[in-house]
Design a protein around this motif. Structure first.
Motif, short mmCIF file in Angstrom:
data_model
loop_
_atom_site.label_atom_id
_atom_site.label_comp_id
_atom_site.label_asym_id
_atom_site.label_seq_id
_atom_site.Cartn_x
_atom_site.Cartn_y
_atom_site.Cartn_z
N SER A 29 0.87 -1.36 -0.10
CA SER A 29 -0.06 -0.12 0.12
C SER A 29 0.77 1.28 -0.09
CB SER A 29 -0.87 -0.06 1.17
OG SER A 29 -0.15 -0.18 2.32
N THR A 32 3.75 3.47 -3.19
CA THR A 32 3.43 4.17 -4.52
C THR A 32 4.47 5.13 -4.74
OG1 THR A 32 2.24 5.47 -3.06
CG2 THR A 32 0.87 3.55 -4.21
N ASN A 36 7.60 7.97 0.29
CA ASN A 36 6.46 7.40 1.42
C ASN A 36 7.29 6.11 1.84
OD1 ASN A 36 4.78 9.29 0.69
ND2 ASN A 36 3.38 7.74 -0.45
N HIS A 87 4.37 13.86 13.24
CA HIS A 87 3.20 14.58 13.07
C HIS A 87 3.82 16.09 13.30
CE1 HIS A 87 -1.36 15.69 13.70
NE2 HIS A 87 -1.00 16.29 12.98
N PRO A 91 5.76 16.88 9.01
CA PRO A 91 4.20 16.68 8.78
C PRO A 91 3.89 16.01 7.39
CG PRO A 91 4.77 19.13 9.08
CD PRO A 91 5.79 18.16 9.52
N GLU A 95 1.35 12.91 6.81
CA GLU A 95 0.25 13.32 6.10
C GLU A 95 0.32 12.00 4.91
OE1 GLU A 95 -2.53 14.76 6.67
OE2 GLU A 95 -1.73 16.02 8.17
N ALA A 96 1.31 11.96 4.18
CA ALA A 96 1.54 11.01 3.22
C ALA A 96 1.33 9.56 3.62
CB ALA A 96 3.04 11.14 2.58
N LEU A 97 1.98 9.09 4.82
CA LEU A 97 1.80 7.75 5.21
C LEU A 97 0.31 7.44 5.76
CD1 LEU A 97 5.26 7.28 7.08
CD2 LEU A 97 4.38 6.46 4.94
N GLY A 98 -0.57 8.32 6.11
CA GLY A 98 -1.84 8.51 6.48
C GLY A 98 -2.22 7.34 7.35
N VAL A 99 -2.88 6.45 7.11
CA VAL A 99 -3.36 5.41 8.21
C VAL A 99 -2.46 4.44 8.31
CG1 VAL A 99 -4.53 4.06 6.46
CG2 VAL A 99 -5.56 3.88 8.78
N TYR A 100 -1.52 4.21 7.22
CA TYR A 100 -0.39 3.10 7.41
C TYR A 100 0.48 3.22 8.60
CZ TYR A 100 -2.85 1.77 3.27
OH TYR A 100 -3.43 1.51 2.33
N ARG A 179 -0.28 3.36 -15.65
CA ARG A 179 -1.11 3.58 -14.22
C ARG A 179 -1.36 2.47 -13.43
NH1 ARG A 179 -1.35 8.97 -13.86
NH2 ARG A 179 -1.63 10.28 -15.61
N THR A 182 0.41 2.01 -10.23
CA THR A 182 0.39 2.68 -8.96
C THR A 182 -0.83 2.09 -8.12
OG1 THR A 182 -1.01 4.26 -10.18
CG2 THR A 182 1.43 4.92 -9.80
N LEU A 183 -1.61 1.31 -8.74
CA LEU A 183 -2.83 0.56 -8.19
C LEU A 183 -2.38 -0.71 -7.47
CD1 LEU A 183 -5.37 1.27 -11.08
CD2 LEU A 183 -4.96 2.67 -9.10
N ALA A 184 -3.39 -1.16 -6.80
CA ALA A 184 -3.15 -2.30 -5.69
C ALA A 184 -2.73 -3.49 -6.86
CB ALA A 184 -4.38 -2.67 -5.03
N ILE B 33 2.52 20.31 17.04
CA ILE B 33 1.30 19.83 16.21
C ILE B 33 0.22 21.02 16.04
CG2 ILE B 33 -0.38 18.14 15.90
CD1 ILE B 33 1.62 16.24 17.30
N PRO B 118 -2.13 6.82 0.19
CA PRO B 118 -1.09 7.58 -0.67
C PRO B 118 -0.91 7.31 -2.07
CG PRO B 118 -0.27 6.61 1.62
CD PRO B 118 -1.81 5.95 1.38
N ILE B 120 -3.00 7.66 -4.35
CA ILE B 120 -4.14 7.20 -4.97
C ILE B 120 -5.24 8.20 -4.49
CG2 ILE B 120 -6.04 5.35 -5.34
CD1 ILE B 120 -3.98 3.22 -4.52
N LYS B 122 -5.04 10.28 -2.18
CA LYS B 122 -4.29 11.55 -1.63
C LYS B 122 -3.83 12.43 -2.90
CE LYS B 122 -2.07 10.85 2.88
NZ LYS B 122 -3.08 11.77 3.36
#
Lengths: 208, 185
Positions: A29, A32, A36, A87, A91, A95-100, A179, A182-184, B33, B118, B120, B122
């Motif tokens: 995930s 990409t 990241n 964070h 930052p 933000e780029a890593l997000g939920v991971y 493209r 870049t997808l799963a 933050i 990230p 996609i 984003k």
């Protein structure tokens, strides 16, 4: 076993991504963009090393019946620490890593090394194991991200330094990228080819 | 019984030490933050204001519109609004700051806080993404799905349909809200 062997085994011989096949979710995930992958890699190295050291120090204190909850508490704490630090001070990567980033808690590499190594070995060896495995994971993740980003977007995204914007655009490829990479689906395809290559490589090496 | 108490105390002590570690780091990072978030918000407001004067923040509709800020031109006349919008994305809630002309057309928009994938979802953070909606919302409707876009734009948002739907539904809600104000402050 020498200390150096503990450090280097995670790089190639027991590479967590291509050989042990651990931590596939973030590998597929987050890979990409190269930036990241590097950000995630640094976070995993920190969490893996710190949790390995902490768990190794407490291995004779933690009762066997609660070792998994204890490991999870320790790992989650270091993930929370790295999340707060990223964070605050990087930052853009946060933000780029997000939920991971918070999902490092359930990354199989971290819990796997705690259970298989740190819970049974000394502090120094556990620290070296964490660093080696973390670097091995970062190398693999960055390698996959480099291929996916180059083919899928025609760019290489690093970090902005001075007048350098942080993104290298590859002429030709950026105009008509593939493209799907870049997808799963592209990530799974590439992972399959790379796993096949490394298996072939290790088998061939074994016969030789 | 003693074994259970010993086990519970051990787990409690480990948790207490870990909590203390997190509390110390939180104490050091929380002010940084908060300052970063405020700087981001000010920068986003400035970016979407399109050179107009930013007024005082007011409450929104309690739904998708969290707050509204009137925009005035050099003569002091009302020229539009900045809205703080909340949308549902693939990774959860997303915050969007968007400016609208008085007729409800989008002037500029920016995706701020989000947990999209990230590379996609984003992509919605990029300026070119929000450019697609510029001028829409009054005479021309804001697209509902990516099928409403021209083919070259549809290809750009491919693979992130949930993010796209979240962004467009929030922008439509913002446009409707501005129209409902009817040019009132």
């Amino acid at each position: 076993m020498s200390h150096m062997k503990e450090l280097t085994k995670g790089l190639f011989k027991e590479n967590p991504t291509f050989i042990i096949m651990l931590g596939m979710c973030p590998t597929l995930s987050v890979s990409t963009q190269v930036s990241n992958a590097l950000g995630m890699g640094v976070a995993v190295i920190f969490v893996l090393t710190c949790s390995n050291i902490f768990i190794s120090m407490l291995r004779k204190v933690i009762p066997d019946s609660i070792r998994i909850p204890s490991y999870i508490v320790i790992i989650a704490s270091f993930v929370t620490v790295v999340e707060m630090v990223m964070h605050a001070f990087v930052p853009a990567i946060y933000e780029a890593l997000g939920v991971y980033l918070p999902l490092i808690v359930v990354n199989c590499i971290i819990l796997g090394r705690a259970e298989a190594f740190a819970g049974k070995n000394g502090v120094l060896d556990s620290a070296l194991d964490g660093i080696g495995m973390g670097i091995g994971f970062t190398m693999s993740l960055s390698f996959i991200a480099l291929i996916r980003e180059v083919i899928g977007a025609g760019t290489i995204t690093l970090f902005p330094i001075g007048s350098f914007s942080g993104t290298i655009t590859l002429p030709g490829l950026s105009a008509s990228p593939v493209r799907v990479m870049t997808l799963a689906a592209g990530a799974l395809l590439l992972m399959g080819y790379l796993k096949a290559f490394f298996t072939w490589k290790s088998t061939k090496g074994g016969k030789a | 019984m003693t074994r259970y108490i010993k086990t519970a105390v051990t787990l409690f002590l480990i948790s207490a030490v870990c909590t203390l570690l997190c509390a110390i780091v939180n104490n050091m990072t929380a002010p940084v933050i908060a300052m970063n978030n405020e700087n981001d918000r000010v920068a986003a407001l400035s970016a979407v204001s399109t050179g107009l004067t930013i007024g005082e923040e007011m409450e929104g509709d309690g739904g998708a519109v969290g707050y509204s800020i009137p925009l005035t031109d050099d003569s002091g006349a009302l020229a539009g609004y900045i809205l703080g919008l909340t949308a549902n994305g693939y990774g959860g809630a997303m915050d969007i700051i968007a400016s609208y002309a008085v007729d409800g057309s989008v002037m500029a928009a920016k995706l701020t806080t989000n947990s999209e994938t990230p590379g996609i979802g984003k992509k919605a953070e990029n300026d070119w993404y929000m450019e697609m909606f510029k001028g829409l919302g009054a005479d021309s409707p804001i697209p509902v799905t990516k099928n409403d876009l021209p083919s070259e734009q549809s290809a750009l948002v491919s693979g992130a349909s949930v993010t796209f739907s979240g962004v467009t539904s929030a922008l439509r809600a913002g446009s409707d809200y501005v129209k409902s104000l009817g040019g009132a402050v």
